[in-house]
Design a protein around this motif. Structure first.
Motif, PDB file in Angstrom:
ATOM      1  N   ASP A 128       0.812  -1.219   0.000  1.00 16.21           N
ATOM      2  CA  ASP A 128       0.000   0.000   0.000  1.00 16.21           C
ATOM      3  C   ASP A 128       0.846   1.272   0.000  1.00 16.21           C
ATOM      4  N   CYS A 129       2.142   1.138  -0.215  1.00 20.66           N
ATOM      5  CA  CYS A 129       3.046   2.281  -0.049  1.00 20.66           C
ATOM      6  C   CYS A 129       3.287   3.083  -1.325  1.00 20.66           C
ATOM      7  N   PHE A 130       3.055   2.475  -2.475  1.00 17.50           N
ATOM      8  CA  PHE A 130       3.444   3.108  -3.735  1.00 17.50           C
ATOM      9  C   PHE A 130       2.230   3.589  -4.518  1.00 17.50           C
ATOM     10  N   GLY A 131       2.346   4.811  -5.027  1.00 18.85           N
ATOM     11  CA  GLY A 131       1.262   5.368  -5.819  1.00 18.85           C
ATOM     12  C   GLY A 131       1.161   4.760  -7.197  1.00 18.85           C
ATOM     13  N   ALA A 132       2.237   4.137  -7.659  1.00 22.47           N
ATOM     14  CA  ALA A 132       2.238   3.490  -8.971  1.00 22.47           C
ATOM     15  C   ALA A 132       3.297   2.399  -8.991  1.00 22.47           C
ATOM     16  N   THR A 133       3.024   1.354  -9.748  1.00 17.57           N
ATOM     17  CA  THR A 133       4.003   0.289  -9.979  1.00 17.57           C
ATOM     18  C   THR A 133       3.951  -0.076 -11.453  1.00 17.57           C
ATOM     19  N   VAL A 134       5.125  -0.244 -12.052  1.00 17.44           N
ATOM     20  CA  VAL A 134       5.212  -0.586 -13.473  1.00 17.44           C
ATOM     21  C   VAL A 134       6.242  -1.697 -13.628  1.00 17.44           C
ATOM     22  N   THR A 135       5.923  -2.696 -14.440  1.00 16.88           N
ATOM     23  CA  THR A 135       6.865  -3.787 -14.698  1.00 16.88           C
ATOM     24  C   THR A 135       7.325  -3.751 -16.152  1.00 16.88           C
ATOM     25  N   GLY A 136       8.409  -4.464 -16.406  1.00 16.57           N
ATOM     26  CA  GLY A 136       9.009  -4.436 -17.734  1.00 16.57           C
ATOM     27  C   GLY A 136       8.112  -4.965 -18.829  1.00 16.57           C
ATOM     28  N   GLU A 137       7.184  -5.845 -18.466  1.00 13.19           N
ATOM     29  CA  GLU A 137       6.285  -6.421 -19.458  1.00 13.19           C
ATOM     30  C   GLU A 137       5.130  -5.484 -19.817  1.00 13.19           C
ATOM     31  N   GLU A 138       5.043  -4.370 -19.118  1.00 14.11           N
ATOM     32  CA  GLU A 138       3.923  -3.450 -19.318  1.00 14.11           C
ATOM     33  C   GLU A 138       4.304  -2.211 -20.132  1.00 14.11           C
ATOM     34  N   VAL A 139       5.521  -2.206 -20.662  1.00 15.19           N
ATOM     35  CA  VAL A 139       5.968  -1.103 -21.519  1.00 15.19           C
ATOM     36  C   VAL A 139       6.555  -1.687 -22.800  1.00 15.19           C
ATOM     37  N   ALA A 140       6.625  -0.863 -23.825  1.00 14.79           N
ATOM     38  CA  ALA A 140       7.074  -1.347 -25.135  1.00 14.79           C
ATOM     39  C   ALA A 140       8.545  -1.740 -25.127  1.00 14.79           C
ATOM     40  N   ASN A 141       9.365  -0.944 -24.457  1.00 17.04           N
ATOM     41  CA  ASN A 141      10.810  -1.168 -24.478  1.00 17.04           C
ATOM     42  C   ASN A 141      11.356  -1.216 -23.058  1.00 17.04           C
ATOM     43  N   GLY A 142      12.196  -2.217 -22.792  1.00 15.34           N
ATOM     44  CA  GLY A 142      12.789  -2.347 -21.468  1.00 15.34           C
ATOM     45  C   GLY A 142      13.987  -1.433 -21.283  1.00 15.34           C
ATOM     46  N   LYS A 143      14.481  -1.369 -20.051  1.00 17.59           N
ATOM     47  CA  LYS A 143      15.698  -0.624 -19.766  1.00 17.59           C
ATOM     48  C   LYS A 143      16.822  -1.165 -20.652  1.00 17.59           C
ATOM     49  N   PRO A 144      17.662  -0.326 -21.226  1.00 20.59           N
ATOM     50  CA  PRO A 144      17.944   1.076 -20.907  1.00 20.59           C
ATOM     51  C   PRO A 144      17.058   2.110 -21.600  1.00 20.59           C
ATOM     52  N   ALA A 145      16.008   1.693 -22.305  1.00 17.89           N
ATOM     53  CA  ALA A 145      15.056   2.665 -22.848  1.00 17.89           C
ATOM     54  C   ALA A 145      14.319   3.338 -21.688  1.00 17.89           C
ATOM     55  N   PRO A 146      13.817   4.544 -21.876  1.00 20.26           N
ATOM     56  CA  PRO A 146      13.214   5.301 -20.772  1.00 20.26           C
ATOM     57  C   PRO A 146      11.771   4.946 -20.459  1.00 20.26           C
TER      58      PRO A 146
END
Length: 216
Positions: A128-146
């Motif tokens: 319950d501590c974080f206002g948002a959480t994002v995982t690598g599978e939920e964006v088009a490009n993984g790190k080192p992309a922004p």
């Protein structure tokens, strides 16, 4: 020091001391197929998405598996070991609780998958501590992309360039810089030997917390 509109955390190696456990999971996984990695080989996997790491393992060790099979088997090993053995990084809980008290928005942006992140947040009482959480599978490009930090900032309703990113690995630092955020590197026992882009380095979250408190 400038004030930040939000703090964006990486998970593994920043909040959770999971990197040594992950290195051991790699050894166990490869041993099942009669393979062995050089001691530092696993460092190149830090901060990358499961798909990219699976592809790299298959090519490097000539594994008789598909990418999907590699991801599933390796992921299960990491999940079990982290759930059973991993501890929070020193001062992780303190910095999270202090930021909550100060009502400073915080997010987790991790290359790890959603079920793993959910397990970690529940394990340490941070669900319950974080206002948002994002995982690598939920964006088009993984790190080192922004992408992952841009999305985390968007979900918090702040600009990435007004945020502070806390990262333990070069790929994550590069991602934060590409998002135009301020980035602090907080290397751990595994990543401290790696070469980082030129950003401020801190020995621990205790140092980061002390600086944030001094400038609050």
């Amino acid at each position: 020091m400038k004030q930040f509109d939000a703090i964006l955390f990486d998970c593994d190696g920043v909040l959770v001391d999971s990197e040594p456990v992950s290195m051991r999971a790699l050894d166990v996984f490869l041993a099942r197929y009669g393979k062995q990695a050089e001691p530092a080989w696993g460092h190149r996997m830090v901060g990358r998405r499961a798909y990219d790491n699976a592809q790299m393992m298959i090519e490097s060790f000539d594994l008789p598996l598909s990418i999907e099979q590699t991801i599933a088997e390796h992921r299960q090993l990491i999940f079990e070991l982290v759930e059973r053995e991993a501890k929070a990084m020193p001062y992780a809980d303190q910095i999270i609780r202090w930021l909550n008290q100060q009502q400073i928005p915080i997010a987790v942006a991790t290359s790890s998958p959603r079920p793993y992140l959910t397990m970690v947040l529940q394990k340490f009482g941070w669900h319950d501590c974080f206002g948002a959480t994002v995982t690598g599978e939920e964006v088009a490009n993984g790190k080192p992309a922004p992408d992952i930090f841009l999305r985390a900032a968007e979900l918090l309703g702040v600009a990435a360039k007004a945020s502070l990113v806390l990262e333990d690995a070069p790929h994550g630092v590069q991602a934060g810089l590409a998002a135009e955020a301020t980035v602090y590197a907080v290397p751990n026992s595994v990543t401290k030997y790696l070469e980082f882009p030129p950003v401020a380095k801190y020995a621990s979250l205790a140092e980061v917390l002390a600086e944030l408190q001094a400038n609050s």
